[in-house]
Write a protein that holds these residues in place. Structure first.
Motif, PDB file in Angstrom:
ATOM      1  N   ALA A  20      48.843  33.878  46.311  1.00 25.92           N
ATOM      2  CA  ALA A  20      47.603  34.708  46.003  1.00 25.92           C
ATOM      3  C   ALA A  20      46.817  34.895  47.414  1.00 25.92           C
ATOM      4  O   ALA A  20      46.892  33.813  48.149  1.00 25.92           O
ATOM      5  CB  ALA A  20      46.800  34.238  44.851  1.00 25.92           C
ATOM      6  N   SER A  21      46.181  35.905  47.829  1.00 26.44           N
ATOM      7  CA  SER A  21      45.354  36.211  48.990  1.00 26.44           C
ATOM      8  C   SER A  21      44.072  35.614  48.540  1.00 26.44           C
ATOM      9  O   SER A  21      43.498  35.504  47.513  1.00 26.44           O
ATOM     10  CB  SER A  21      45.463  37.581  49.340  1.00 26.44           C
ATOM     11  N   ARG A  22      43.422  35.172  49.779  1.00 26.26           N
ATOM     12  CA  ARG A  22      41.961  34.741  49.554  1.00 26.26           C
ATOM     13  C   ARG A  22      41.020  35.783  48.619  1.00 26.26           C
ATOM     14  O   ARG A  22      40.470  35.729  47.854  1.00 26.26           O
ATOM     15  CB  ARG A  22      41.492  34.406  50.856  1.00 26.26           C
ATOM     16  N   ASP A  23      41.187  37.023  49.232  1.00 24.92           N
ATOM     17  CA  ASP A  23      40.348  38.212  48.585  1.00 24.92           C
ATOM     18  C   ASP A  23      40.845  38.398  47.084  1.00 24.92           C
ATOM     19  O   ASP A  23      39.800  38.546  46.093  1.00 24.92           O
ATOM     20  CB  ASP A  23      41.011  39.579  49.425  1.00 24.92           C
ATOM     21  N   ASP A  24      42.075  38.227  46.814  1.00 26.75           N
ATOM     22  CA  ASP A  24      42.507  38.430  45.213  1.00 26.75           C
ATOM     23  C   ASP A  24      41.897  37.384  44.569  1.00 26.75           C
ATOM     24  O   ASP A  24      41.136  37.435  43.487  1.00 26.75           O
ATOM     25  CB  ASP A  24      43.953  38.188  45.101  1.00 26.75           C
ATOM     26  N   LEU A  25      41.778  36.005  45.110  1.00 30.61           N
ATOM     27  CA  LEU A  25      41.216  34.818  44.342  1.00 30.61           C
ATOM     28  C   LEU A  25      39.630  35.031  43.971  1.00 30.61           C
ATOM     29  O   LEU A  25      39.179  34.871  43.119  1.00 30.61           O
ATOM     30  CB  LEU A  25      41.349  33.475  44.855  1.00 30.61           C
ATOM     31  N   VAL A  26      38.970  35.639  45.182  1.00 33.29           N
ATOM     32  CA  VAL A  26      37.630  35.995  45.051  1.00 33.29           C
ATOM     33  C   VAL A  26      37.291  36.926  44.125  1.00 33.29           C
ATOM     34  O   VAL A  26      36.432  36.571  43.401  1.00 33.29           O
ATOM     35  CB  VAL A  26      37.032  36.321  46.562  1.00 33.29           C
ATOM     36  N   GLU A  27      38.130  37.916  43.978  1.00 31.88           N
ATOM     37  CA  GLU A  27      37.766  38.899  43.009  1.00 31.88           C
ATOM     38  C   GLU A  27      38.096  38.444  41.590  1.00 31.88           C
ATOM     39  O   GLU A  27      37.450  38.730  40.695  1.00 31.88           O
ATOM     40  CB  GLU A  27      38.816  40.087  43.324  1.00 31.88           C
ATOM     41  N   LEU A  28      39.235  37.523  41.373  1.00 32.16           N
ATOM     42  CA  LEU A  28      39.306  37.020  40.016  1.00 32.16           C
ATOM     43  C   LEU A  28      38.333  36.216  39.703  1.00 32.16           C
ATOM     44  O   LEU A  28      37.866  36.159  38.709  1.00 32.16           O
ATOM     45  CB  LEU A  28      40.672  36.278  40.147  1.00 32.16           C
TER      46      LEU A  28
END
Length: 64
Positions: A20-28
């Motif tokens: 997963a990308s950092r941005d995807d995990l932040v959004e999650l």
């Protein structure tokens, strides 16, 4: 500021799919109502991609 625990991190990233990308995990984490300081630490992580939960934990908590 309250301490962030590994359990808080797990709850914030519930449903994560790796890699997963950092941005995807932040959004999650935001979508899972993750603690603001946890989201900030994740946003500031020194890597753009995580291969699994262990990578995230190392980035957020370092060598604690």
């Amino acid at each position: 500021m309250a301490d962030i625990s590994p359990i808080d991190l797990q709850k914030a990233l519930k449903g994560a799919q790796y890699p997963a990308s950092r941005d995807d995990l932040v959004e999650l984490a935001r979508g899972n109502s993750g603690d603001g300081s946890l989201v900030d630490k994740l946003s500031d992580a020194p890597t753009d991609r995580f291969d699994g939960p262990d990578d995230v934990q190392k980035a957020v908590f370092g060598n604690q």
